[in-house]
Write a protein that holds these residues in place. Structure first.
Motif, PDB file in Angstrom:
ATOM      1  N   ASP A  39       0.800  -1.204   0.000  1.00 17.77           N
ATOM      2  CA  ASP A  39       0.000   0.000   0.000  1.00 17.77           C
ATOM      3  C   ASP A  39       0.846   1.273   0.000  1.00 17.77           C
ATOM      4  O   ASP A  39       0.566   2.231   0.706  1.00 17.77           O
ATOM      5  N   SER A  40       1.883   1.294  -0.809  1.00 20.30           N
ATOM      6  CA  SER A  40       2.756   2.453  -0.889  1.00 20.30           C
ATOM      7  C   SER A  40       2.136   3.542  -1.750  1.00 20.30           C
ATOM      8  O   SER A  40       1.443   3.258  -2.725  1.00 20.30           O
ATOM      9  N   ASN A  41       2.382   4.798  -1.391  1.00 20.07           N
ATOM     10  CA  ASN A  41       1.911   5.932  -2.182  1.00 20.07           C
ATOM     11  C   ASN A  41       2.857   6.267  -3.322  1.00 20.07           C
ATOM     12  O   ASN A  41       2.533   7.082  -4.177  1.00 20.07           O
ATOM     13  N   PHE A  42       4.037   5.651  -3.340  1.00 15.62           N
ATOM     14  CA  PHE A  42       5.070   5.975  -4.315  1.00 15.62           C
ATOM     15  C   PHE A  42       5.419   4.736  -5.128  1.00 15.62           C
ATOM     16  O   PHE A  42       5.695   3.677  -4.580  1.00 15.62           O
ATOM     17  N   LYS A  43       5.414   4.884  -6.436  1.00 15.51           N
ATOM     18  CA  LYS A  43       5.777   3.790  -7.334  1.00 15.51           C
ATOM     19  C   LYS A  43       7.174   4.059  -7.878  1.00 15.51           C
ATOM     20  O   LYS A  43       7.350   4.820  -8.822  1.00 15.51           O
ATOM     21  N   LEU A  44       8.163   3.463  -7.255  1.00 13.17           N
ATOM     22  CA  LEU A  44       9.553   3.674  -7.690  1.00 13.17           C
ATOM     23  C   LEU A  44      10.066   2.469  -8.444  1.00 13.17           C
ATOM     24  O   LEU A  44       9.740   1.373  -8.217  1.00 13.17           O
TER      25      LEU A  44
END
Length: 95
Positions: free
Chosen positions: A90-95
């Motif tokens: 559930d990360s807000n950042f797609k790296l």
């Protein structure tokens, strides 16, 4: 490990953030580390204000905090350091 492109993206995202954690004259204490750890769990990306009264450079204090919390230092400017620790789910950042 963050790439240059990742750091650039995160710096842009952190631009509008205000410092959440403050490191004062007592320096890096266990409570500061716990507070930063909890904030990283909630926000993933955040700013920390490190006051000159700690008697250390902002960079050295930021590196110690990053090591203690398992995060990465994205940027250090003046007395502000930007930290990032991506959540597994559930990360807000797609790296």
């Amino acid at each position: 490990m963050l790439t240059g492109k990742n750091r650039s993206y995160l710096r842009g995202e952190a631009n509008s953030l205000n410092p959440i954690v403050h490191v004062g004259k007592d320096g890096i204490t266990e409570s500061v580390i716990e507070q930063l750890d909890e904030a990283l769990e909630d926000h993933e990306l955040l700013k920390v204000r490190i006051l000159e009264s700690t008697g250390r450079t902002t960079r050295s204090a930021a590196e110690e905090l990053a090591t203690a919390t398992g995060s990465e230092v994205v940027q250090v400017i003046g007395g502000i350091a930007v930290f990032f620790r991506q959540r597994d789910e559930d990360s807000n950042f797609k790296l």
